[in-house]
Each structure stands twice: as C-alpha cells, then as structure tokens.
Design an enzyme around this catalytic site. Structure first.
Site, PDB file in Angstrom:
ATOM      1  N   ARG A   1       0.823  -1.213   0.000  1.00 36.50           N
ATOM      2  CA  ARG A   1       0.000   0.000   0.000  1.00 36.50           C
ATOM      3  C   ARG A   1       0.854   1.260   0.000  1.00 36.50           C
ATOM      4  O   ARG A   1       0.585   2.203  -0.752  1.00 36.50           O
ATOM      5  CB  ARG A   1      -0.962   0.020   1.192  1.00 36.50           C
ATOM      6  CG  ARG A   1      -2.078  -0.985   1.074  1.00 36.50           C
ATOM      7  CD  ARG A   1      -2.932  -0.995   2.314  1.00 36.50           C
ATOM      8  NE  ARG A   1      -2.090  -1.253   3.475  1.00 36.50           N
ATOM      9  CZ  ARG A   1      -2.405  -0.978   4.726  1.00 36.50           C
ATOM     10  NH1 ARG A   1      -3.559  -0.413   5.009  1.00 36.50           N
ATOM     11  NH2 ARG A   1      -1.598  -1.259   5.715  1.00 36.50           N
TER      12      ARG A   1
ATOM     13  N   ASN B   1      -6.108  -2.581   1.940  1.00 32.28           N
ATOM     14  CA  ASN B   1      -6.094  -4.037   2.066  1.00 32.28           C
ATOM     15  C   ASN B   1      -7.532  -4.529   2.167  1.00 32.28           C
ATOM     16  O   ASN B   1      -8.414  -3.810   2.639  1.00 32.28           O
ATOM     17  CB  ASN B   1      -5.339  -4.475   3.323  1.00 32.28           C
ATOM     18  CG  ASN B   1      -3.844  -4.355   3.182  1.00 32.28           C
ATOM     19  OD1 ASN B   1      -3.303  -4.300   2.080  1.00 32.28           O
ATOM     20  ND2 ASN B   1      -3.162  -4.306   4.310  1.00 32.28           N
TER      21      ASN B   1
END
Length: 100
Positions: free
Chosen positions: A21, A39
């Site tokens: 990320r 996520n």
C-alpha cells in the site's frame, strides 16, 4: 492530452505485509495519479486510480510487479466511477484507507 479515466484495480498474491500500500501511494504521487488503496480481508489489495489514461495505465502496469517483497499473482482492472473515487479522504489526492 489524453482523457481522464478512473480505474478500479484488484491485486492478488503476497501483497499484504510487504509494504504494498505504501509503495502504491508513492507510485501514485510520482505519477500524478489520484485515488486510494486499501487491504481487503481476503488478503488482496484494492485500489482506485484516476488521471490521464497514460498515467493510469502506468500505475496498473506497476501494480503487476509491486514492491520488491511482493509476489503478484494477478491484477484485474475495470472502469470505476466518481463515487468509487470519492471514498478517498477529503482534501487528499491519494489516500491509504482502512482494511475492509
């Protein structure tokens, strides 16, 4: 100049716990792409990218490789909506969102 596009991306593989990320956020900022990444409970990573068609294509291609510790098994990208883009935090060009 190319038209603005919005794309929804799902990334599968070893993409959680490897800085994926944060890497996506860095790549988006470098490429001038707006959107968000998060996520998912199924261990995938989901993102929405908005920008020029060329810049978004660069982001989707980058997601197919990911950061060094990642192992990307598959990436799907589909057209997205302004409503999906609006999930990012107010006043942020690109957001890292909580897991869903």
């Amino acid at each position: 100049m190319t038209d603005r596009v919005i794309v929804h991306v799902m990334v599968r593989g070893r993409v959680q716990g490897v800085g994926y990320r944060a890497w996506v956020e860095d790549q988006a900022i470098l490429n001038g792409v707006e959107g968000w990444v998060r996520n998912r409970a199924d261990r995938s990573v989901e993102a929405v990218f908005a920008g020029s068609a060329d810049d978004v294509a660069v982001m989707v291609a980058a997601c197919r490789h990911g950061p060094p510790a990642a192992r990307v098994d598959g990436v799907t990208d589909t057209p997205a909506t302004v409503d999906q883009l609006a999930l990012r935090r107010p006043a942020e060009e690109f957001s890292v969102l909580p897991t869903v």
